[in-house]
Design an enzyme around this catalytic site. Sequence first.
Site, PDB file in Angstrom:
ATOM      1  N   ASP A  64       0.860  -1.106   0.000  1.00  0.00           N
ATOM      2  CA  ASP A  64       0.000   0.000   0.000  1.00  0.00           C
ATOM      3  C   ASP A  64       0.908   1.168   0.000  1.00  0.00           C
ATOM      4  OD1 ASP A  64      -2.776   0.330  -0.268  1.00  0.00           O
ATOM      5  OD2 ASP A  64      -2.844  -1.469   0.259  1.00  0.00           O
TER       6      ASP A  64
ATOM      7  N   HIS B 186       7.424   2.709   8.917  1.00  0.00           N
ATOM      8  CA  HIS B 186       6.666   1.455   8.853  1.00  0.00           C
ATOM      9  C   HIS B 186       6.754   0.844   7.460  1.00  0.00           C
ATOM     10  CE1 HIS B 186       3.130  -1.249   9.571  1.00  0.00           C
ATOM     11  NE2 HIS B 186       3.021  -1.090   8.254  1.00  0.00           N
ATOM     12  N   GLU B 187       6.544   1.659   6.434  1.00  0.00           N
ATOM     13  CA  GLU B 187       6.552   1.131   5.069  1.00  0.00           C
ATOM     14  C   GLU B 187       7.937   0.640   4.662  1.00  0.00           C
ATOM     15  OE1 GLU B 187       3.926   0.402   3.584  1.00  0.00           O
ATOM     16  OE2 GLU B 187       2.641   1.431   5.021  1.00  0.00           O
TER      17      GLU B 187
ATOM     18  N   HIS C 187       8.890  -2.790   5.811  1.00  0.00           N
ATOM     19  CA  HIS C 187       8.435  -3.956   5.058  1.00  0.00           C
ATOM     20  C   HIS C 187       9.572  -4.482   4.181  1.00  0.00           C
ATOM     21  CE1 HIS C 187       4.234  -4.461   6.006  1.00  0.00           C
ATOM     22  NE2 HIS C 187       4.020  -3.161   5.889  1.00  0.00           N
TER      23      HIS C 187
ATOM     24  N   GLU D 233       3.757  -6.540   9.455  1.00  0.00           N
ATOM     25  CA  GLU D 233       3.175  -5.260   9.866  1.00  0.00           C
ATOM     26  C   GLU D 233       3.672  -4.865  11.257  1.00  0.00           C
ATOM     27  OE1 GLU D 233       1.468  -3.460   7.855  1.00  0.00           O
ATOM     28  OE2 GLU D 233       1.147  -4.966   6.286  1.00  0.00           O
TER      29      GLU D 233
END
Length: 670
Positions: free
Chosen positions: A227, A441-442, A445, A471
């Site tokens: 996302d 956070h992204e 990943h 996550e």
Amino acid sequence: MNINVKDGKILSYGNSFFNGVAPSLLSTEFHNVRPIHREYCEELTTELETQFSNFATLTQTEQVPMGSQKAVEFDEYAGPLTHLHYSNCQFHGLADEMASTKPQEVGDIGDMRPALLQFMVAATPKSDVVADILSKFDHHLEQMTISGLSHFAPDGEPAHFVINNVPDTVNPVKAHLAYIQVPTEDGSTALSVVWKFEVEMQDNWYEAAVSALSPHRIISVVDWASDASIPIPDHDTPKGPASYNVFAWGVNDPSEGNRTLQKENFDNLASPHGWHSLPFDNDPLYEGVKPRNEFYHNTSTTYGNNVFAQENWEGQNAYINNYRPEVGSPAVYDFNDEAMEVARSYINATVTQLFYTCNMIHDLYYRYGFTELTGNFQQYNFDKGGREGDAVIANAQDGSGFNNANFMTPPDGGNGRMRMYLWNTANPYRDGDFEAGIVIHEFSHGLSTRLTGGPLNSNCLGWGESGGMGEGWGDFLATSIRSTKNYSDYPMGAWAANRPGGIRNFPYSQDETVNPSTYKTLDKPGYWGVHAIGEVWAQMLWLVAQALIEEHGFSDSLYPPMPLENGTVPEGDFYRPAVGKKPLVPKHGNTLAVQLVINGMKLQPCQPSFFDARDAIILADQELTDGENFCTLWKSFSLRGLGTDADIVGRTPWGGGIRKDGVAVPSRCD
């Protein structure tokens, strides 16, 4: 199989071998094996119905008309999501129906196009594309051309193909034949012959396995998405550090402080030539053609060896010529924020912030072991190993959505892609690029996907507890980076979403009345999704970190000392005194927690469970400190149900099963 070896000693290993005889590619014996997915689909249906019910409540409590902008935006988000999930759950019937009208002879596996087209029916969120494929099936087959990938020398690998003109894709699809293991109704495992596809779409990047023989069925899907022109660069002369007017590292969002002028973080280990230099040969702008007789070039924009940062207002996949701020000499990226109410008017500040934050993350993770050899993101790897050509493509104010962010992680050597969105939950809209926790956070990943199972395997954190921990690591690392010596509870996404409690079910807290999550929580309704699962894992890691801080104290900075000119790293007040050739050990609890978590990612198997990840962190401490934190770690995990007597009955790959909290610890820790 993944094996971790140190000094000739095997530390840990995992394998997913099929203990049987491989069927013939033309055999139909294993072709009709249907994977068990009813439980997942039933839970998915319930969850989607809950989401729509919640939105219906929202329209009543906030008086949101169904035709309003907010309702339209919800439709744009929920519609494709619902289509994809329902299509996957109902695809077997569609496959049978299409096979009855477009039959293939048994054994005719040479043409992968029908299988791919049927996957696209399920994958595309666009109803017009679905209708077009179904009504013009033969036409699309004719338009799709197949090319083989040839090699000079035989390499023992299966033949790979490239398929062009595939509907609703942004790049040609890669394909090869493979076997895949599927669970059967009697609890055993069987092999199915499939076509493996790598399908890059606008908002998703799938690796899909579709049965090779008709009727084609989707066996598994992993989504790797979690996302102005560039100026002509100046010549190959040393440049001083650039400066950026940004929210400094540690300031999570505009509610915590103001922008200040920060210098480029020159670190001759993580970024030897700084953030704005890269070789001509590794620059996609030049496609391997050097315009000058030089190796490196310096850019005067937000474009370098670790990160390509730019706007993406159109929400498409182009990035090379998208707009970026350009500065002269000295390189000072200082843009005012007088008109921060209109997103496009402050795009220079936004892209600068995204470039700064991503480079800071790159350098931090590098110093904790996410290096070239382990699959980090760099265009040029300085002859240190690993595959290069994979800097992060970081899109600011991405026009493909609202109220979210995502990160796509292909295997090592493929560019990671980060999309950062505007949030319309406040007026004026808030820019997710300015909330560091979302960016961290992204990016995380990419860290966890590349380290778990090895940098050439991006399929180890796709679903269930494994996907949830993907996550959770992002939330934990983002929260650790913003935390200070004065303890506080922290929500996720609170500023961007304009919600004091953030976008998770609970803030991260030591107080059970604030965050009651335990291992057993994963059995509750609403916890099938990876984000909810991840909250539980992040909460456990948060308690682990707090216990280590109580034991070893707190460091005001997570950054290790800058290396000396000869490349050695001083101990400073960051590391314990060096002992022989052993790796340096962070001396404070918060720095040690980050090191153990990242080391644990390398030690755990592909598709790890909570138990696997817990054990990997404990093993990481054994190797780094000779196990001095053994009991501290066990006691911390047991606080939320992951003690030695925790258990799960009937575990399924997608996260099903009945869990039992365990509070026991090894006898030596009683």
